[in-house]
Scaffold this active site. Sequence first.
Site, PDB file in Angstrom:
ATOM      1  N   CYS A   2       0.867  -1.181   0.000  1.00  9.03           N
ATOM      2  CA  CYS A   2       0.000   0.000   0.000  1.00  9.03           C
ATOM      3  C   CYS A   2       0.899   1.225   0.000  1.00  9.03           C
ATOM      4  O   CYS A   2       1.670   1.436   0.928  1.00  9.03           O
ATOM      5  CB  CYS A   2      -0.903  -0.013   1.233  1.00  9.03           C
ATOM      6  SG  CYS A   2      -1.976   1.424   1.401  1.00  9.03           S
ATOM      7  N   GLU A 103      -3.568   1.040  -6.021  1.00  5.44           N
ATOM      8  CA  GLU A 103      -2.552   0.042  -6.340  1.00  5.44           C
ATOM      9  C   GLU A 103      -2.219   0.160  -7.815  1.00  5.44           C
ATOM     10  O   GLU A 103      -3.059   0.588  -8.626  1.00  5.44           O
ATOM     11  CB  GLU A 103      -3.052  -1.367  -6.005  1.00  5.44           C
ATOM     12  CG  GLU A 103      -1.962  -2.416  -5.991  1.00  5.44           C
ATOM     13  CD  GLU A 103      -0.791  -2.034  -5.097  1.00  5.44           C
ATOM     14  OE1 GLU A 103       0.187  -1.461  -5.643  1.00  5.44           O
ATOM     15  OE2 GLU A 103      -0.862  -2.272  -3.887  1.00  5.44           O
TER      16      GLU A 103
END
Length: 242
Positions: A2, A103
């Site tokens: 992340c 992402e």
Amino acid sequence: MCGRYASTLPPEMMEELFKLLNHIEMVPRYNIAPTQPVAAIWEEGGRREGHFARWGLVPRWVKDPREFPLLVNARVETMGEKPAFRDALKHGRCIIPASGYYEWHTNPDKSKQPYYITFEDDRPMALAGLYATWSGPEGEEIDSLATITVPTNGQLAPIHHRMPAILEGQAIDDWLNVRDVRANTAAQLALPLPDGALKYHPVSTRVNSARDDDPGLIVPVTVEKPEPVRKVAGGGGQLDLF
């Protein structure tokens, strides 16, 4: 892993959802990046409060934060063994409120396409994290944190092989309860979400620049459907953005 996320919760909603005992001023953010101050929640003496901490963990034992590598993510598989994360797993567990996270999928031509990922019903997320407070020789203090990543589920496999650990329900309370819940028990709470819990869509590559921070970053764009990515073995808990 992340490396960017959004948090647009009004302060009052965050206080109610996460049972905070204090008020923390927040403004909507659409492109939160490492090294920036982020809102986080942890408990001290049984009191649950919101704080701001630098995204990039600085363990208590570090002599000079300027010479220490940036620890943005901690892998769930190794966080109990790594010196940088061991103590925080025992005494410094936190959650990071989020509306969604980004992402990057690597295309066959090696270009990278960002995706915005949220709960299927758009409810707020509680990202599992670890925090520490570094104290300097002149009395200065730095609160800092790292988010925890887990192997991805099947639904998100076309995008990336890692995802943040997202806690729900009782798992939030147990994760924050460092007085009664041991580290090895807490670590078992950090799991991939089941398939179908999340949704995702491609977004503009403007999110690549931390200078851009506006609602347009989460608006869907049209791209070709991504091909599944291969899982990459190994690695530690250090910065691995894209």
